[in-house]
Design a protein around this motif. Sequence first.
Motif, short mmCIF file in Angstrom:
data_model
loop_
_atom_site.label_atom_id
_atom_site.label_comp_id
_atom_site.label_asym_id
_atom_site.label_seq_id
_atom_site.Cartn_x
_atom_site.Cartn_y
_atom_site.Cartn_z
N THR A 120 4.56 -3.60 -10.62
CA THR A 120 5.59 -3.90 -10.13
C THR A 120 5.28 -4.44 -7.85
O THR A 120 6.51 -5.02 -7.70
N PRO A 156 3.96 2.62 -1.90
CA PRO A 156 3.73 3.58 -3.28
C PRO A 156 1.99 3.77 -3.51
O PRO A 156 2.37 4.67 -4.18
N ARG A 181 4.35 -7.71 -7.67
CA ARG A 181 5.19 -8.96 -8.21
C ARG A 181 6.69 -9.03 -6.54
O ARG A 181 7.03 -9.80 -6.04
N LEU A 182 6.89 -7.99 -6.70
CA LEU A 182 7.73 -7.33 -5.22
C LEU A 182 7.66 -7.93 -4.53
O LEU A 182 7.85 -8.73 -3.55
N VAL A 183 5.95 -7.66 -4.18
CA VAL A 183 5.80 -8.11 -2.70
C VAL A 183 5.81 -9.54 -2.70
O VAL A 183 6.07 -11.00 -1.44
N ARG A 243 10.22 3.69 -9.85
CA ARG A 243 9.27 3.33 -9.48
C ARG A 243 9.88 2.59 -7.90
O ARG A 243 9.33 1.93 -6.94
N LEU A 276 1.07 -0.81 0.01
CA LEU A 276 -0.26 0.04 0.11
C LEU A 276 1.07 1.19 -0.02
O LEU A 276 0.21 2.31 -0.16
N ARG A 284 -1.10 12.12 -7.48
CA ARG A 284 -1.51 11.30 -8.49
C ARG A 284 -1.61 10.53 -8.19
O ARG A 284 -1.35 9.67 -7.42
N GLN A 309 2.54 8.03 -3.72
CA GLN A 309 2.05 8.35 -4.63
C GLN A 309 0.92 9.04 -4.39
O GLN A 309 0.74 10.88 -5.18
N ASP A 343 9.70 4.52 -5.30
CA ASP A 343 8.13 4.56 -4.18
C ASP A 343 8.30 3.28 -3.71
O ASP A 343 8.27 4.12 -2.51
N ALA A 383 1.47 0.66 -13.67
CA ALA A 383 3.21 -0.27 -14.15
C ALA A 383 4.08 -0.24 -12.32
O ALA A 383 4.40 -0.97 -11.71
N THR A 384 3.90 0.95 -11.38
CA THR A 384 4.39 0.88 -10.39
C THR A 384 3.21 -0.25 -9.74
O THR A 384 3.18 -1.13 -9.03
#
Lengths: 209, 209, 209, 209
Positions: C185, C166, C188-190, D158, C164, C176, C170, D161, C181-182
């Motif tokens: 990303t 990111p 997948r990171l998580v 990214r 949450l 914004r 943002q 962030d 894409a964020t």
Amino acid sequence: MVSRTGPKRSESIRRAVLDAADDLLVERGFSGVTMEGIAVRAGVAKQTIYRWWKSKVDILLDTLVDDAEQPLAWRPGSSPAAPEEELTDQLGRVAAFLQEPAGQVLLSLIGHAQLDPETAAKLRDGFLREQRERDLAGLGALLARHTGRPVDERLTGRLLDAALGPIFHQALVLGRPADPATLATTARLVLDAAGREPVPGAGRSSDAE
Amino acid sequence: MVSRTGPKRSESIRRAVLDAADDLLVERGFSGVTMEGIAVRAGVAKQTIYRWWKSKVDILLDTLVDDAEQPLAWRPGSSPAAPEEELTDQLGRVAAFLQEPAGQVLLSLIGHAQLDPETAAKLRDGFLREQRERDLAGLGALLARHTGRPVDERLTGRLLDAALGPIFHQALVLGRPADPATLATTARLVLDAAGREPVPGAGRSSDAE
Amino acid sequence: MVSRTGPKRSESIRRAVLDAADDLLVERGFSGVTMEGIAVRAGVAKQTIYRWWKSKVDILLDTLVDDAEQPLAWRPGSSPAAPEEELTDQLGRVAAFLQEPAGQVLLSLIGHAQLDPETAAKLRDGFLREQRERDLAGLGALLARHTGRPVDERLTGRLLDAALGPIFHQALVLGRPADPATLATTARLVLDAAGREPVPGAGRSSDAE
Amino acid sequence: MVSRTGPKRSESIRRAVLDAADDLLVERGFSGVTMEGIAVRAGVAKQTIYRWWKSKVDILLDTLVDDAEQPLAWRPGSSPAAPEEELTDQLGRVAAFLQEPAGQVLLSLIGHAQLDPETAAKLRDGFLREQRERDLAGLGALLARHTGRPVDERLTGRLLDAALGPIFHQALVLGRPADPATLATTARLVLDAAGREPVPGAGRSSDAE
DNA sequence: CGCTAATCGAGACGGTACGTCTAGTCTTGGC
DNA sequence: GCCAAGACTAGACGTACCGTCTCGATTAGCG
């Protein structure tokens, strides 16, 4: 203190300030006259004004001295035999003066004198005192010619109040120019009262102060 | 729209504000009367004052209505035979009034009226017009008793100026209370003039008494 | 509106107030929401609002409970085999929610919480705490499905922040919406991190708190 | 017209105002910061403040520029071989900064930006944009050292962030400082993701924007 | 001719009061 | 007793002038 001199006070600035103050009074009224506004209008820095005058009242007092003395002067009567007409004319000049810009300055200052003791003191110790002396002399001479004998100064003072009172009362309290009928009535009242008054030194009790 | 009622205007606040303004005027002069100062002195929020009055001038006008009418009222003469004394007394009451707090309010407002047309309009359309009507009625009745006949209203108006003019002239221009001698002289002048005036439509008056 | 039910709280007034507050927030922003404005818009007296809510924050918190819970709910995955897509979808719903009126209410309240501790306490002890519990349950179940074993709750918490963070970063800091894409990303990171994490009880030191 | 100069802006007053605003924010919170209060605390006239700043937000923005840049700077790593520790340290500095007075200013302004678009614009176009540039440069360099090749700027964004998101999420949403475990987890996540990313030009579709 | 003291424009500064605004509480009377 | 209407206290807002002050630039005459 050795007077190493620098540049002298600029007369053109003095005139510009007085004119700016006068113009602002006519255009925007007394509260529209501000030191800041005068400075802008005269194209001069505030500090330059404060160097020479303490307040806007002082500036307006300066304009008064320049512009009010002559219109309020007592004119020698063209016909010595008609004091009533002469007095009526003089009162008419006073009433007319109050309608003009310089008269508005005077009324404004008298108005402000009700609100500020310092203004009151400056105005009364300056212009008004001198003007009253001129009025006493003028009226005294007129009454003397009218009655054929010298007139007591205190009586002249009271008659001066009787003569000017209604004019200023109408201007200040009723806010309108004194009408010709009032001026004529007033002039006759004053002359009648002067004629009826006893010789100085044999005054009736009601004249005593 | 049904008029759902809410709380009513607080009379105690109204009096507190008027009193605070009056007190400040006496203690610190006109410029010492500020909306902020009145609010603090009256223990009231500024907004509450602005809800009911537009300016400090409006507040002072309200104090006038409350406090000036009675002291300036014309008293029915105890002795109908002495109009001169009666007139002198009335003029004395006016002169005395101007020395009191309520009189200072009046002088201040007249002063401020010279500086601000809006003040002038409110003052003249309000208190001053009503007071002049009362004065015309009072003086008219007195002159009628004195002369034994009804007096023309325009003449009454001019004689009222002749009577009040010197008092206000001394107060506003000379800045001092009218002295008793001036009042007596004035009263006699006015009564003499009224006596000498012709009956309406019955020829001109002569200079002789 | 005839609500003659006596001393019972009017439900129609409650709805009118909440709606008015919501509308004002959307139309004029947070500072455009005032108790007075709500009262006028809802056609209700100020005192009526103060009887039931302490402040505009309380009103907005009430709207939040009504409007935010459902859009932020975790949906059971249609395809159990695709946790990454499922997580991406959920994060997309969160990002989309923040663009909607109810999301604006949440962002405003989070904003106001930075300025006012009382708001912070109410918001965090109320809606945010409950929402976090729902999020922990939702993410925990998803991760368990993904890794094939139960996941430590503290780890789930950290991964929830990673998911949450990111999005809110943002929205709140950059102002914004989070871009797709964020979100991808992040998801997948998580999931990668969860897969790499050790079995509970054999944690590496850097996971210890 | 020759440009006559006057006195210059007082630097000591500028600092006094910024300090007063900062102190008030810490002591009384954002709503306790008022232009009037700042003026009193700084021993300065209100008009002097309005001459140089439009609002308290502008003042706080100025304190940010003065006080926030240095604590948030990326330090060149003492040991080039340990990018993970370096990143963890940097994230730790950010988290610590948010606990300090200057950090409270930043959180308050971010909070207020949710309520007022003008604040949002000033904050984002000013401090936040510049800080993001510094962060991108710092993180970009670190990632390049870590992976041994230049990193795409959008990817860096990214990952930035992903790195900062959890910290701000915890501070703004949960209202608590980020704990060390979260920071360590976050740092590792970011570096792992950077290491796994393809060489620019051979990217997976999910990285494309 | 240069020194020096004054004038002057520009405008920063500490103040005071202005008149407006909103919040939140309290009061009155209709229903 | 609930509610609409709205009076009331409290206090910050942003503005306008006030009168003081500092800063250079610009004159004059004295030496």
